[in-house]
Scaffold this motif. Structure first.
Motif, PDB file in Angstrom:
ATOM      1  N   PRO A 380       0.831  -1.218   0.000  1.00 13.62           N
ATOM      2  CA  PRO A 380       0.000   0.000   0.000  1.00 13.62           C
ATOM      3  C   PRO A 380       0.856   1.254   0.000  1.00 13.62           C
ATOM      4  O   PRO A 380       1.954   1.246   0.542  1.00 13.62           O
ATOM      5  N   SER A 381       0.360   2.284  -0.629  1.00 16.35           N
ATOM      6  CA  SER A 381       1.076   3.554  -0.536  1.00 16.35           C
ATOM      7  C   SER A 381       0.077   4.689  -0.411  1.00 16.35           C
ATOM      8  O   SER A 381      -1.026   4.624  -0.945  1.00 16.35           O
ATOM      9  N   SER A 382       0.492   5.713   0.323  1.00 17.48           N
ATOM     10  CA  SER A 382      -0.357   6.874   0.527  1.00 17.48           C
ATOM     11  C   SER A 382      -0.403   7.685  -0.755  1.00 17.48           C
ATOM     12  O   SER A 382       0.545   7.664  -1.533  1.00 17.48           O
ATOM     13  N   ASN A 406       3.749   1.863   2.547  1.00 22.94           N
ATOM     14  CA  ASN A 406       3.265   1.567   3.895  1.00 22.94           C
ATOM     15  C   ASN A 406       3.401   0.065   4.164  1.00 22.94           C
ATOM     16  O   ASN A 406       3.496  -0.710   3.227  1.00 22.94           O
TER      17      ASN A 406
ATOM     18  N   GLU B  46      -5.594   4.050   3.418  1.00 18.01           N
ATOM     19  CA  GLU B  46      -5.061   4.948   2.391  1.00 18.01           C
ATOM     20  C   GLU B  46      -6.176   5.813   1.799  1.00 18.01           C
ATOM     21  O   GLU B  46      -5.973   6.981   1.495  1.00 18.01           O
ATOM     22  N   GLU B  49      -7.194   8.449   4.412  1.00 17.21           N
ATOM     23  CA  GLU B  49      -6.141   9.467   4.467  1.00 17.21           C
ATOM     24  C   GLU B  49      -6.254  10.431   3.288  1.00 17.21           C
ATOM     25  O   GLU B  49      -6.120  11.643   3.447  1.00 17.21           O
ATOM     26  N   LYS B  85      -2.154   5.742  10.096  1.00 18.91           N
ATOM     27  CA  LYS B  85      -0.963   6.468  10.538  1.00 18.91           C
ATOM     28  C   LYS B  85      -1.282   7.759  11.265  1.00 18.91           C
ATOM     29  O   LYS B  85      -0.387   8.442  11.733  1.00 18.91           O
TER      30      LYS B  85
END
Lengths: 557, 415
Positions: A380-382, A406, B46, B49, B85
């Protein structure tokens, strides 16, 4: 207006030297060129299934996050609940086809194919007639006839499946029924291809034909031959310059669900692989080698590999993998198979309590490995902080957002989400499983590109030795004995997952309150009846419990 | 916790503040979406966010049942377990004394819960136990265990519950301070006292005495079907008396008009399942009122829910016709509307922050009500509440005033 053309470029064929007709059916690698070559799909390759026009469980942003989704297939029948269907009413926006605009699949990024029926739906249906196909939508059965052509003319998908007279009445089918099926399917294909030589709309070059003929090899061959037979008389006139139907066809489709049903009927849906292979070969043997072959609803990688090896199939959907996501299975397999001495499962049934504390990702590869799963659940990535929505000018959306990857979602988290009936579980699994299938096909293509049949076959054997097949009735063939021993202690991962899914669904899912009411009602009715029965027995009334039960209505208790 | 008021409305009690917790900064006033069982229904962290959300709520009671504290501890807390997060708040489980009242018995020691999922041992939730569970979860803001009674409860039980909530606060503080988690986790007190201003006052007095040992204050026991004119008066009474230098959190508030009234009365934070739950039932919230996408009138409407909306659903061009086709049939319809509604809530609050900073919050209130309710009429209680802080919604406008809750809903034209 020019219509989209599909062509197929065959690059490698591993069976060119095989004897007799076998050379037509070996593993092959190539490209399907779509929209006159604007988009190329590498083959053997994969398409994603949709339901009601959406990839199940994936919102549009998650579809976008799942890079493995490049080609989506839309069964149109769910739109038949409105007349005219909603997609045909979508205002045209620029050059984008209506269906792409409505469903949010930008043409630059997605290939979109469309069929009338959902190829995964094997439920019994009223018979088709000469004039229409029976389709299924939420408001019941609908008759679709030549409207189909007007729908596809209006929606302009990249690829169109012609209508097919596939019986969904109980098998076996009579000779007469099969003959009718072949004739109608050819007739309806001809209808799709009749366009005036000049006019506002030209003949589409993107029609895939569904191969009719059920479980009869002669019937399947006969259908194929009717496609390449020279056109005569009026029909030839209407279809000029086509010399036969096949010239107007861009690809061939075999649907596994009706094929399985016609081989074995509704009750035993696991036909012998050799039967399936020979029936599909019967459909293809008189047809062109230079058109893509698409098979829907295969039952997992083993069947896919058999069809790649023995039939030379180019395209598959991910129905099986998406269904696995529905029932809580995270797929975890690779082609070529990893080097191991133990037998592996194709996936993990994350309902299983053994994952309760398993804080590892779904994929058994190392994080550093190049084959580590790139899906939004494992990697996963933001979104970049510049893309995070700001709701006021003092917001600091960038704080605590890193651009690096992440941590992977864990089996333990998914186990929790599944047992708490949280929808997020299925979103993460759908993204993962579709990505695993994409990587599986990339592995197949890579090996085919080495152009070495014996190497390919060795890897296929190793894959079969490494992974247990997902079958309905346990394995067939050489590995029977081993699986019988195993069956006592361990049920197939997919069956077990399905069972667990159903249990949680029943406990927590839609309609739970109604079911609980029903149950409470039934219990109180039973109790009341028991008392009544007892009283009557005591009073010596004849008839016993059976006669008594109807005296108490179900309602009002 | 670092808490700083950075702007105040010169007319109302509204204010903008910056709250820095262990997982970053959150600007207040804000609305907190609810992730009851470690996920905002249907979304991934995600996605949440990307919506500009920096503070979510998890439910202690639910996480304690599943996955359970042992597993959360092994995972190093809920942040890491669920991949979130940013900031997190956990309730104490007190609300479940009401929502799951079938399963609970209350004693001075704590609340005895029967596990609704199994026939096993009942569990005792004491204030110490609640804080200890919240320590294992590891949320940035944790709530005291309070003795919650239904909002409409009357009689001596309300006073008893209020007094007990103060005693339980002491036990929570005691336990929290001795745990060594005080630097990373912030304990909030919850003001109780039902709908009785005297009880509320006594509770406020009691809890203000403990101010140095609590990081913020919540107003609890409301939003349970009480009359709206009583609701806002209690909020105002509490917000007026709560200290300037502590965040104020109104529990269970989610309708847009309720949020803005609470902000005007001095509230900084609110949470509610309403926007995400109503999304699952097919309702999209907009600045001109809720849109029920299940209704047939949307089947051929090819415009988006709100063409100005920055949410992923509206930005992707998803039309009302498309949503009508999938709503209640496909889970992705719930996802599409959930992200939209979370963004709507965040926009309502974000615009409030901007308006307060620019000194035009009263104008924002007027324009919001005009857009949201239009000529259909403003809820009388909102008019009353905002008059109490110097804003007259009816100034220079000619709209009817509606008695009752006045909440706006979209009905079928056929009905």
């Amino acid at each position: 207006m020019s219509s989209s053309h599909i062509s197929f470029q065959s690059l490698v064929c591993l069976s060119a030297n095989r004897e007799g007709s076998k050379h037509k059916f070996g593993p092959r690698g190539g490209k399907v060129l779509i929209r006159n070559g604007q988009i190329a799909i590498d083959t053997p390759g994969v398409l994603t299934c949709t339901s009601r026009g959406v990839v199940p469980h994936l919102s549009r942003d998650n579809v976008k996050r799942t890079r493995a989704i490049k080609w989506v297939h839309i069964p149109f029948e769910s739109f038949l609940e409105h007349r005219p269907p909603i997609p045909t009413l979508q205002p045209q926006s620029g050059e984008t086809p209506r269906i792409n605009t409505l469903l949010g699949f930008p043409q630059e990024e997605y290939v979109l194919s469309m069929s009338l029926r959902n190829s995964a739906d094997g439920q019994e249906m009223p018979a088709n007639t000469n004039a229409y196909v029976t389709a299924n939508c939420i408001r019941g059965m609908r008759k679709a006839s030549l409207d189909w052509r007007s729908y596809v003319d209006s929606c302009k998908p990249d690829i169109i499946f012609s209508l097919s007279d596939t019986p969904f009445t109980p098998a076996p089918y009579s000779q007469k029924r099969l003959t009718k099926s072949i004739e109608r399917s050819a007739l309806w294909l001809a209808d799709m291809l009749q366009y005036p030589e000049t006019g506002p709309i030209t003949r589409p070059g993107n029609i895939f034909v569904q191969m009719a003929g059920g479980a009869s090899a002669p019937a399947r061959s006969a259908f194929a031959e009717s496609l390449v037979e020279g056109l005569q008389g009026k029909e030839a006139e209407a279809m000029r310059p086509l010399k036969c139907l096949d010239e107007g066809v861009a690809g061939y489709v075999v649907e596994m669900v009706p094929l399985r049903l016609s081989i074995q009927g509704f009750h035993d849906p696991s036909p012998n692989p050799a039967t399936v292979t020979s029936l599909i070969q019967a459909s293809l043997s008189s047809l062109s080698l230079s058109k893509p072959r698409l098979v829907t609803c295969t039952r997992g990688p083993h069947e896919i590999i058999r069809l790649v090896c023995d039939v030379g199939v180019d395209l598959f959907d991910t129905h099986w993998a998406q269904h696995a996501a529905d029932v809580g299975v995270a797929l975890d397999f690779h082609f070529p198979a990893p080097k191991t001495t133990v037998e592996l499962e194709l996936g993990h049934n994350l309902y299983d309590t053994k994952y309760e504390r398993d804080f590892t990702s779904f994929t058994s590869h190392d994080l550093d490995s190049s084959t580590f799963c790139p899906c939004p659940a494992c990697s996963p990535s933001s979104v970049p902080s510049s893309e995070i929505i700001r709701h006021s000018f003092v917001d600091e959306p960038g704080s605590n957002v890193s651009t690096s990857r992440n941590p992977s979602y864990t089996k333990a988290f998914l186990h929790h989400l599944l047992h708490t009936h949280e929808m997020s579980a299925h979103s993460l699994l759908a993204m993962h499983n579709i990505t695993v299938m994409d990587a599986f096909f990339a592995g197949i293509r890579q090996l085919i590109s080495q152009d070495d049949l014996s190497l390919f076959e060795a890897e296929v054997d190793r894959f079969f030795e490494t992974y247990a097949e997902d079958t309905e009735t346990g394995d067939t063939g050489a590995r029977d004995e081993r699986n019988m021993l195993k069956d006592d202690t361990q049920v197939n991962v997919f069956k077990a997952a399905e069972k667990a899914w159903k249990e949680v669904e029943l406990l927590r899912g839609k309609g739970r309150l109604a079911r609980e009411n029903e149950k409470a009602k039934a219990e109180s009715t039973t109790a009341a009846n028991a008392i009544l029965t007892k009283e009557m027995e005591e009073k010596g009334i004849e008839g016993g419990s059976e006669a008594v039960v109807p005296m108490l209505p179900d309602t009002g208790l | 916790m670092e808490f700083k008021v950075i702007a105040k409305c010169p007319i109302t009690r509204a204010r903008v503040s910056r709250m820095v917790l262990a997982h970053g900064a959150t600007m207040l006033p804000t609305f907190m979406p609810v992730a009851t069982q470690a996920a905002i229904k249907g979304l991934s962290p995600e996605q949440v966010e990307s919506l500009g959300v920096t503070l979510i709520l998890n439910n202690t009671y639910h996480l304690n049942l599943r996955p359970g504290i042992e597993i959360l501890k092994e995972a190093n807390g809920a942040h890491s377990f669920e991949g979130w997060k940013h900031n997190m708040l956990t309730d104490s489980g007190g609300f479940q004394l009401v929502s799951l009242s079938k399963f609970t018995t209350i004693t001075e020691e704590g609340a005895l819960f029967l596990n609704p999922f199994s026939t096993g041992e009942p569990t005792m939730l004491t204030p110490e136990e609640s804080i200890s569970i919240q320590h294992a979860i590891g949320a940035d803001i944790i709530m005291q265990l309070d003795d919650v009674v239904p909002s409409l409860q009357q009689g001596p039980r309300v006073g008893e519950a209020m007094e007990r909530s103060i005693r339980w606060l002491d036990r929570c503080i005691q336990y929290h301070e001795s745990s060594g988690k005080k630097d990373t986790q912030n304990l909030f007190a919850i003001v109780q006292g039902g709908l009785d201003p005297d009880l509320r006052n006594r509770c406020l007095d009691g809890m203000l005495e403990r101010k140095d040992r609590v990081a913020g204050y919540a107003i609890g026991g409301l939003s349970g079907g009480e009359e709206k004119d009583i609701f806002w008066k209690i909020i105002k009474q509490c917000a007026d008396k709560l200290p300037e230098d502590r965040p104020r959190y109104a529990m269970g508030i989610g309708f847009a008009e309720d949020l803005l009234v609470c902000v005007a009365l001095g509230v900084d934070m609110a949470d509610c399942v309403f926007p995400t739950r109503t999304a699952r039932f097919g309702v999209a919230l907009t600045h001109t009122g809720p849109v029920n996408l299940k209704l047939a009138k949307h089947a051929k409407d090819f415009s988006p829910i709100d063409k100005e909306c920055p949410c992923p659903t509206c930005k992707s061009g998803a039309s009302r016709a498309f949503l009508n086709h999938i709503v209640t049939h496909e889970t992705t319809a719930a996802h599409a509307l959930t992200v939209h509604n979370i963004v709507f809530q965040a926009q309502v609050m974000g615009r409030a922050r901007d308006a307060i900073i620019s000194g035009v919050f009263p104008d924002y209130l007027r324009s919001f009500f005009a857009g949201y309710f239009g000529n259909r009429g403003y809820p009388e209680w909102c008019v009353n509440a905002l008059r109490s802080v110097g804003v007259d919604l009816l100034e220079n406008v000619d709209v009817p005033v509606l008695p009752g809750s006045g909440a706006k809903w979209e009905y079928s034209d056929a009905a």
